[in-house]
Design a protein around this motif. Structure first.
Motif, mmCIF file in Angstrom:
data_model
loop_
_atom_site.group_PDB
_atom_site.id
_atom_site.type_symbol
_atom_site.label_atom_id
_atom_site.label_comp_id
_atom_site.label_asym_id
_atom_site.label_seq_id
_atom_site.Cartn_x
_atom_site.Cartn_y
_atom_site.Cartn_z
ATOM 1 N N VAL A 50 48.106 48.240 36.667
ATOM 2 C CA VAL A 50 48.866 48.417 35.544
ATOM 3 C C VAL A 50 48.255 47.315 34.330
ATOM 4 C CG1 VAL A 50 50.388 46.821 36.569
ATOM 5 C CG2 VAL A 50 51.345 48.243 34.726
ATOM 6 N N ILE A 51 48.831 47.712 33.296
ATOM 7 C CA ILE A 51 48.316 46.852 32.245
ATOM 8 C C ILE A 51 49.338 46.668 31.056
ATOM 9 C CG2 ILE A 51 47.288 48.587 30.847
ATOM 10 C CD1 ILE A 51 45.249 46.523 29.741
ATOM 11 N N LYS A 52 49.826 45.507 30.771
ATOM 12 C CA LYS A 52 51.079 45.278 29.790
ATOM 13 C C LYS A 52 50.327 45.455 28.488
ATOM 14 C CE LYS A 52 54.314 44.186 32.765
ATOM 15 N NZ LYS A 52 54.947 42.681 32.906
ATOM 16 N N SER A 53 51.474 45.510 27.389
ATOM 17 C CA SER A 53 50.996 45.593 26.072
ATOM 18 C C SER A 53 50.012 44.381 25.567
ATOM 19 C CB SER A 53 52.131 45.804 25.441
ATOM 20 O OG SER A 53 53.094 44.710 25.366
ATOM 21 N N GLY A 54 50.390 43.305 26.079
ATOM 22 C CA GLY A 54 49.718 41.924 25.901
ATOM 23 C C GLY A 54 48.244 42.072 26.380
ATOM 24 N N GLY A 55 47.944 42.877 27.345
ATOM 25 C CA GLY A 55 46.648 42.824 28.009
ATOM 26 C C GLY A 55 46.693 42.538 29.277
ATOM 27 N N SER A 56 47.583 41.814 29.807
ATOM 28 C CA SER A 56 47.630 41.322 31.266
ATOM 29 C C SER A 56 47.447 42.429 32.447
ATOM 30 C CB SER A 56 48.847 40.505 31.741
ATOM 31 O OG SER A 56 49.946 41.213 31.716
ATOM 32 N N THR A 57 46.837 42.435 33.368
ATOM 33 C CA THR A 57 46.642 43.451 34.358
ATOM 34 C C THR A 57 46.903 43.012 35.924
ATOM 35 O OG1 THR A 57 44.435 42.775 34.553
ATOM 36 C CG2 THR A 57 44.561 44.439 32.957
ATOM 37 N N ASN A 58 47.473 44.094 36.590
ATOM 38 C CA ASN A 58 47.518 44.099 37.986
ATOM 39 C C ASN A 58 46.832 45.269 38.522
ATOM 40 O OD1 ASN A 58 48.600 42.548 40.384
ATOM 41 N ND2 ASN A 58 50.254 44.190 40.093
ATOM 42 N N TYR A 59 46.264 44.710 39.782
ATOM 43 C CA TYR A 59 45.634 45.802 40.571
ATOM 44 C C TYR A 59 46.019 45.383 42.102
ATOM 45 C CZ TYR A 59 42.168 46.131 36.826
ATOM 46 O OH TYR A 59 41.384 46.497 35.478
ATOM 47 N N ALA A 60 45.998 46.910 42.678
ATOM 48 C CA ALA A 60 45.999 46.896 44.078
ATOM 49 C C ALA A 60 44.842 46.303 44.602
ATOM 50 C CB ALA A 60 46.302 48.305 44.745
ATOM 51 N N ASP A 61 45.095 45.589 45.937
ATOM 52 C CA ASP A 61 43.726 45.051 46.459
ATOM 53 C C ASP A 61 43.047 45.922 46.942
ATOM 54 O OD1 ASP A 61 45.870 42.489 48.281
ATOM 55 O OD2 ASP A 61 45.268 42.469 46.595
ATOM 56 N N SER A 62 43.147 47.050 47.044
ATOM 57 C CA SER A 62 42.226 48.229 47.712
ATOM 58 C C SER A 62 41.322 48.651 46.593
ATOM 59 C CB SER A 62 42.932 49.495 48.313
ATOM 60 O OG SER A 62 43.815 49.857 47.333
ATOM 61 N N VAL A 63 41.438 48.300 45.437
ATOM 62 C CA VAL A 63 40.571 48.919 44.159
ATOM 63 C C VAL A 63 40.229 47.694 43.364
ATOM 64 C CG1 VAL A 63 42.387 50.706 43.757
ATOM 65 C CG2 VAL A 63 42.535 48.983 42.407
ATOM 66 N N LYS A 64 40.543 46.447 43.697
ATOM 67 C CA LYS A 64 39.971 45.452 42.886
ATOM 68 C C LYS A 64 38.467 45.088 42.948
ATOM 69 C CE LYS A 64 43.730 42.131 43.210
ATOM 70 N NZ LYS A 64 44.358 40.881 43.761
ATOM 71 N N GLY A 65 37.886 45.024 42.139
ATOM 72 C CA GLY A 65 36.272 45.082 41.883
ATOM 73 C C GLY A 65 35.711 46.501 41.827
ATOM 74 N N ARG A 66 36.408 47.502 41.940
ATOM 75 C CA ARG A 66 36.156 48.716 41.589
ATOM 76 C C ARG A 66 36.600 49.673 40.642
ATOM 77 N NH1 ARG A 66 36.903 52.687 45.511
ATOM 78 N NH2 ARG A 66 38.884 51.657 46.446
ATOM 79 N N PHE A 67 37.984 49.457 40.295
ATOM 80 C CA PHE A 67 38.553 49.977 39.281
ATOM 81 C C PHE A 67 38.857 49.302 38.046
ATOM 82 C CE2 PHE A 67 40.786 53.396 42.111
ATOM 83 C CZ PHE A 67 39.702 53.818 42.639
ATOM 84 N N THR A 68 38.883 49.539 36.835
ATOM 85 C CA THR A 68 39.225 48.859 35.996
ATOM 86 C C THR A 68 40.331 49.658 34.898
ATOM 87 O OG1 THR A 68 36.975 47.877 35.701
ATOM 88 C CG2 THR A 68 38.180 47.450 33.804
ATOM 89 N N ILE A 69 41.155 48.982 34.565
ATOM 90 C CA ILE A 69 42.275 49.588 33.556
ATOM 91 C C ILE A 69 42.113 48.871 32.381
ATOM 92 C CG2 ILE A 69 43.921 47.874 34.220
ATOM 93 C CD1 ILE A 69 46.075 50.312 33.971
ATOM 94 N N SER A 70 42.185 49.825 31.206
ATOM 95 C CA SER A 70 42.209 49.397 29.840
ATOM 96 C C SER A 70 43.199 50.222 29.218
ATOM 97 C CB SER A 70 40.517 49.642 29.362
ATOM 98 O OG SER A 70 40.352 50.845 29.315
ATOM 99 N N ARG A 71 43.345 49.996 28.001
ATOM 100 C CA ARG A 71 44.368 50.393 26.900
ATOM 101 C C ARG A 71 43.937 50.149 25.514
ATOM 102 N NH1 ARG A 71 50.686 48.484 27.981
ATOM 103 N NH2 ARG A 71 51.560 49.623 25.842
ATOM 104 N N ASP A 72 44.312 51.399 25.071
ATOM 105 C CA ASP A 72 43.717 51.662 23.295
ATOM 106 C C ASP A 72 45.488 51.541 22.746
ATOM 107 O OD1 ASP A 72 43.701 52.008 20.896
ATOM 108 O OD2 ASP A 72 41.770 53.196 21.153
ATOM 109 N N ASN A 73 45.891 50.684 22.196
ATOM 110 C CA ASN A 73 47.183 50.651 21.693
ATOM 111 C C ASN A 73 47.678 51.475 20.597
ATOM 112 O OD1 ASN A 73 48.590 48.810 23.892
ATOM 113 N ND2 ASN A 73 47.927 46.956 22.764
ATOM 114 N N ALA A 74 46.438 51.528 19.796
ATOM 115 C CA ALA A 74 46.495 52.131 18.552
ATOM 116 C C ALA A 74 46.562 53.771 18.888
ATOM 117 C CB ALA A 74 45.291 52.042 17.736
ATOM 118 N N LYS A 75 46.025 53.958 19.958
ATOM 119 C CA LYS A 75 45.863 55.417 20.379
ATOM 120 C C LYS A 75 46.875 55.851 21.486
ATOM 121 C CE LYS A 75 40.876 56.380 19.643
ATOM 122 N NZ LYS A 75 39.870 56.772 20.225
ATOM 123 N N ASN A 76 47.945 54.732 21.970
ATOM 124 C CA ASN A 76 48.695 55.003 22.899
ATOM 125 C C ASN A 76 48.139 55.607 24.167
ATOM 126 O OD1 ASN A 76 50.942 53.853 21.496
ATOM 127 N ND2 ASN A 76 50.945 55.775 20.047
#
Length: 122
Positions: A50-76
């Motif tokens: 999950v990623i908050k509007s301010g950019g902070s992220t939280n990952y499940a332990d099982s995907v840390k280091g393999r998955f990356t979440i990102s967000r384009d607020n302008a494009k929602n």
């Protein structure tokens, strides 16, 4: 109301990569958290990232280091880059968006996409 449309799922071999996208539309003003959950057959839906509007992220332990979440607020739009995929990552992946609980609204706080299948073969 908020509508979420996912794309990018599919079949990939173990060790491969996929990128999921989720575009939000509707009343997206002041949406805070956006992210991804997944549900494998016979299992409960679980948080992936999950990623908050301010950019902070939280990952499940099982995907840390393999998955990356990102967000384009302008494009929602929220993205999930999945690398080094494993067969145990096989699941339906659901996009998620939520208003902050501090906001007083006459509408649901949580919204879900229709899901996209990710299958990782061994």
């Amino acid at each position: 109301q908020v509508q979420l449309v996912e794309s990018g799922g599919g079949l990939v071999q173990a060790g491969g990569s996929l990128r999921l996208s989720c575009a939000a539309s509707g009343n997206v003003f002041r949406i805070d958290a956006m992210g991804w959950y997944r549900q494998a057959p016979g299992k409960q839906r679980e948080l992936v990232a999950v990623i908050k509007s301010g950019g902070s992220t939280n990952y499940a332990d099982s995907v840390k280091g393999r998955f990356t979440i990102s967000r384009d607020n302008a494009k929602n739009t929220v993205y999930l880059q999945m690398n080094s995929l494993k067969p145990e990552d096989t699941a339906v992946y659901y996009c998620y968006a939520a208003y902050p609980r501090s906001l007083k609204i006459n509408a649901p706080y949580d919204y879900w996409g229709q899901g996209t299948q990710v299958t990782v073969s061994s």
